[in-house]
Design a protein around this motif. Structure first.
Motif, PDB file in Angstrom:
ATOM      1  N   ALA A 162       6.779   3.419  -4.621  1.00 42.11           N
ATOM      2  CA  ALA A 162       6.478   3.028  -3.242  1.00 42.11           C
ATOM      3  C   ALA A 162       5.447   1.911  -3.182  1.00 42.11           C
ATOM      4  N   ASP A 163       4.730   1.684  -4.286  1.00 42.13           N
ATOM      5  CA  ASP A 163       3.646   0.689  -4.240  1.00 42.13           C
ATOM      6  C   ASP A 163       4.138  -0.727  -4.482  1.00 42.13           C
ATOM      7  N   LEU A 164       5.396  -0.893  -4.886  1.00 40.76           N
ATOM      8  CA  LEU A 164       5.905  -2.248  -5.092  1.00 40.76           C
ATOM      9  C   LEU A 164       6.309  -2.834  -3.744  1.00 40.76           C
ATOM     10  N   ILE A 165       5.836  -4.026  -3.472  1.00 42.66           N
ATOM     11  CA  ILE A 165       6.096  -4.658  -2.171  1.00 42.66           C
ATOM     12  C   ILE A 165       7.559  -5.084  -2.078  1.00 42.66           C
ATOM     13  N   HIS A 166       8.081  -5.618  -3.168  1.00 43.59           N
ATOM     14  CA  HIS A 166       9.493  -5.992  -3.208  1.00 43.59           C
ATOM     15  C   HIS A 166      10.303  -4.739  -3.547  1.00 43.59           C
ATOM     16  N   THR A 167      11.058  -4.224  -2.587  1.00 42.50           N
ATOM     17  CA  THR A 167      11.767  -2.971  -2.839  1.00 42.50           C
ATOM     18  C   THR A 167      12.839  -3.134  -3.923  1.00 42.50           C
ATOM     19  N   HIS A 200      13.754   4.962  -0.744  1.00 39.40           N
ATOM     20  CA  HIS A 200      12.372   5.370  -0.496  1.00 39.40           C
ATOM     21  C   HIS A 200      12.310   6.494   0.521  1.00 39.40           C
ATOM     22  N   GLN A 420      12.166  -4.119   3.376  1.00 37.99           N
ATOM     23  CA  GLN A 420      11.547  -2.791   3.484  1.00 37.99           C
ATOM     24  C   GLN A 420      12.520  -1.680   3.871  1.00 37.99           C
TER      25      GLN A 420
ATOM     26  N   ARG B  30      -5.400  -4.843  -3.445  1.00 32.56           N
ATOM     27  CA  ARG B  30      -4.315  -4.076  -4.100  1.00 32.56           C
ATOM     28  C   ARG B  30      -4.557  -2.577  -3.928  1.00 32.56           C
ATOM     29  N   ASP B  34      -2.147   0.138  -2.178  1.00 35.70           N
ATOM     30  CA  ASP B  34      -1.704   1.314  -2.948  1.00 35.70           C
ATOM     31  C   ASP B  34      -2.000   2.595  -2.181  1.00 35.70           C
ATOM     32  N   LEU B  37       0.362   2.913   0.808  1.00 30.95           N
ATOM     33  CA  LEU B  37       1.771   3.144   0.484  1.00 30.95           C
ATOM     34  C   LEU B  37       1.995   4.457  -0.272  1.00 30.95           C
ATOM     35  N   LEU B  38       1.000   4.874  -1.038  1.00 34.13           N
ATOM     36  CA  LEU B  38       1.198   6.053  -1.886  1.00 34.13           C
ATOM     37  C   LEU B  38       0.619   7.329  -1.286  1.00 34.13           C
ATOM     38  N   ASN B 437       9.706   2.428  10.688  1.00 39.06           N
ATOM     39  CA  ASN B 437       9.925   2.616   9.258  1.00 39.06           C
ATOM     40  C   ASN B 437       8.579   2.881   8.582  1.00 39.06           C
ATOM     41  N   ARG B 439       7.389   2.548   5.516  1.00 38.59           N
ATOM     42  CA  ARG B 439       6.793   1.493   4.691  1.00 38.59           C
ATOM     43  C   ARG B 439       6.266   0.344   5.542  1.00 38.59           C
ATOM     44  N   GLU B 440       7.024  -0.036   6.534  1.00 37.25           N
ATOM     45  CA  GLU B 440       6.605  -1.156   7.379  1.00 37.25           C
ATOM     46  C   GLU B 440       5.284  -0.824   8.072  1.00 37.25           C
TER      47      GLU B 440
END
Lengths: 471, 471
Positions: A162-167, A200, A420, B30, B34, B37-38, B437, B439-440
């Motif tokens: 989940a921490d990667l910005i580019h899915t 995700h 996303q 970062r 993290d 998102l986590l 969403n 993540r968004e």
């Protein structure tokens, strides 16, 4: 002094010309966006593909209908030529809806949501019931070894990060479990595999996708299914309580002989350099669940729209612009390979290919597979895209279907929409027309058309010449 | 020579320090992403606000519950102080569901979807039935004049422009019809007004929103409703066939006396400059249809998350960081005004305020209301945001609730998420938790936290000093 004045005159004429060019480009791009947003055709096309035709797995009746529909629509656009390029594709059918449950000795059974992976063999007719071993990836198999794996169902449960910005990077970090899980687990005597869905989102929808048995002989092939993320979490939780639970699943999917299908191609002949080709495309096939609106109905209609927008805007391209709707990206890439093979055979000089196959979401820019000098030239166009919030012009992969065109000189690019939400829908029943936003789709088409317009107008051969001179 | 060496040593120390700072910033940012998102909290908070509480119109029980819930949640975060700031707010209730139809002499009646605009008076108890005059904006009223308007329902039907890339600009180009339509039409003797919903999407959902009668006396006030875009198109089409059709609607909405409510405020005291304030906020109230997840549940939970992320990341801010959950943005801005009023009274030095009130979609950057020098400083941070695809740092408006803090030196900013889908949901029954969403939402919170981190660390006073020296 006279020389200096002459130089200044030349210089000022050159600057004026550059400014005029930039203004012309800026106006043309605005026109392309206006036409897409105000009188676009991409959305009604997608509505038809999604709702009137539906999921379009290679070799299916729906795939054939999609070939016929898009060909007929391209024929309405007044292109110079529209045709079908025959290609043999694999045929796999899902059969009856899958059925699966988790059973502990003491408790009742709990039904869980699975989907057969594309290409999987069926379970025995009465289903497959076995103990489960949970692993976090292919590399765990060797660690556990045959004694702990044999006769069991291997449950691949490494989640997308989940921490990667580019899915897509998160997807890339997990997809080996789906693609090669069965082939690898079979080597250790596994009875079957269950793979955590590549999404995700924690929900009830399993996500299917391609898998391969590699060179495993038929009698060694074991059934492979995706399980929803929610049920993967459930199964994992239950296994922590009770390692001895049973997993049961039943699938009647089937592989057939290859069948004939088609890439659909349309083109506008170039006025000055008809023998230089620019390709824009997406893939016509999709998975059989959902209606494939994002993957890749969006890319198909956006690519068709690029040519329509050129026509409507009165742009006569210098080079030949081709829309290619590739067949069989999902489980074979036969269409992409066929197109590249024939292009090579005919010695067609492809200077550029652009694919849209990352969903119909708000476009952010392009991922570009090119040499540094080509990439720099593309980056010089960035200011023209700023009013449209298009900012991403980074080096990277392009698209699966156009990748076989890679030869070191052809520039390849992939549209990069906001990623996303993409894997919430990808290869699942939730990939539907309703999940595509009209404006986002239309912005993508206009962004692609603008990019193609600039490539056609300016090309890359000045760079090629410079590089040759430098050699 | 010695001097040169000394200069080089100083210069190189300075460069090293700058590099270290940049690396530290990059690592902290970062970490914020993290954590969001986590182990984010914004999504479960939003789930509660949306599904357990629901629409939170000022003066409603739900608004009060939202005050209590968010206060209790902030109290869990170990902030230095959490409190309620009392503010009197307007109270308006929708009453029974609205009912409306179009009736032609010959045909049957057709029910259409409407919603009373916030603040509107009711229709007579038996409803209001009248002929309709369609106009394209306030300026048309004078053109038609009293003879053509008197006794009729004025139907404002100018649609949002689809060609504008920033959907808020398209909204800004139409919202006068909703806000002032009734007040203006009443001056020409209109019996009521119907306003085309402010949405790009053609569907059945009307979009409510604030309206004002200005200084119109009570007995001149006429009822005002939004009609869905689909029904606006239908009504407009019918009027082309038959100018004499009747429109009927019935609404039992009601205005009450002001009631007491609250801004919810929490703060982390600054370690070095506790008397300098940085505000981050959204508004706690929402419309009563849907559950206000995008407008502005998202902004509320993202702002709360900023302080939680600071705590979790172990950041001890130099300045005092306040989260302010404003009450009554939608129909009065009383909370925003109250906060600014008290801040001024207490002579609190606010150096920065950031609002999130444009939906919980993928963040693209910030709109910044600041002097050129302040804006340039912010732009120098752009590279730190590149890995997160945050690219928009343009001058522009900030947010309604923080706008009363504007004083020429406080920097104001608004989070700018992708805006393409926003008006599909804004002020309608479709503004629900499901449309957000995870993540968004989380990316937005992390982006806000990162911005606040940089503002706190670097501030703007070097610029202020420079400017003062230049004077």
């Amino acid at each position: 002094m006279k020389k200096l004045i002459a130089l200044l005159i030349i210089l000022s004429a050159w600057v004026t010309q550059a400014q005029n060019q930039q203004q012309e480009d800026s106006l043309t791009i605005r026109k392309l966006y206006d036409l897409s947003l105000l009188q676009g055709q991409s959305y009604p096309w997608l509505e038809h593909l999604s709702n009137k035709i539906g999921g379009r797995l290679s070799g299916s009746l729906e795939a054939q209908r999609a070939v016929e529909y898009t060909k007929a629509e391209l024929e309405q656009l007044g292109l110079d030529r529209v045709w079908l390029q025959p290609v043999m594709v694999p045929k796999w059918t899902r059969g009856n809806p899958e059925y699966a449950y988790v059973q502990t000795q003491e408790g009742p059974s709990t039904v869980v949501n699975i989907l057969a992976l594309g290409g999987s063999v069926a379970t025995p007719e009465t289903g497959l019931r076995a103990k489960v071993i949970e692993v976090q990836g292919l590399e765990d198999l060797a660690r556990y070894g045959r004694p702990q794996i044999e006769g069991k169902i291997v449950f691949f449960n490494r989640p997308m990060r989940a921490d990667l910005i580019h899915t897509f990077s998160a997807y890339g970090g997990c997809v080996d479990q789906r693609y090669s899980g069965a082939a690898e687990a079979a080597k250790y005597g596994a009875a079957g595999v269950i793979v955590r869905s590549l999404s995700h989102k924690i929900d009830d929808h399993p996500h299917t996708g391609a898998m391969s048995y590699g060179d495993l002989p038929n009698n060694k092939r074991i059934p492979a299914a995706a399980i929803s993320t929610k049920d993967a979490d459930y199964l994992s939780g239950m296994l922590k309580l009770n390692k001895d639970l049973d997993f049961y699943y039943k699938m009647s999917c089937r592989n057939f002989e290859d069948v004939e299908s088609y890439n659909v191609i349309g083109e506008i002949k170039g006025t000055e350099r008809p023998d230089e080709y620019i390709v824009v495309g997406g893939h016509l096939d999709s998975w059989d669940v959902g209606d494939g609106a994002h993957d890749d109905g969006a890319g198909v209609v956006q690519s068709m729209e690029v040519l329509r927008l050129f026509r409507e805007a009165g742009i006569r391209p210098k080079r030949t612009i081709r829309v290619v709707l590739f067949m069989n990206e999902e489980n074979g890439l036969r269409g992409g390979n066929k197109y590249a093979e024939e292009a090579k055979m005919r010695k067609e000089n492809h200077i550029f290919a652009l694919e849209s196959d990352a969903g119909g979401f708000t476009p952010r820019g392009f991922s570009i597979d090119a040499r540094d000098s080509q990439h720099e030239k593309i980056q010089s166009w960035k200011p023209l895209f700023k009013p449209y919030l298009i900012h991403y012009f980074e080096k990277g992969g392009s698209g699966a279907d156009i990748s076989p065109l890679k030869n070191g000189s052809t520039v390849l690019a992939g549209l990069r929409p906001d990623s996303q939400r993409y894997f919430d829908h990808h290869h699942a029943a939730t990939d539907t027309f309703e999940a595509v936003n009209k404006r986002e789709l239309e912005l993508g088409a206009a962004t692609m058309a603008s990019f193609i317009y600039l490539v056609d107008k300016y090309g890359f051969d000045d760079i090629q010449n410079e590089e040759e001179i430098l050699k």
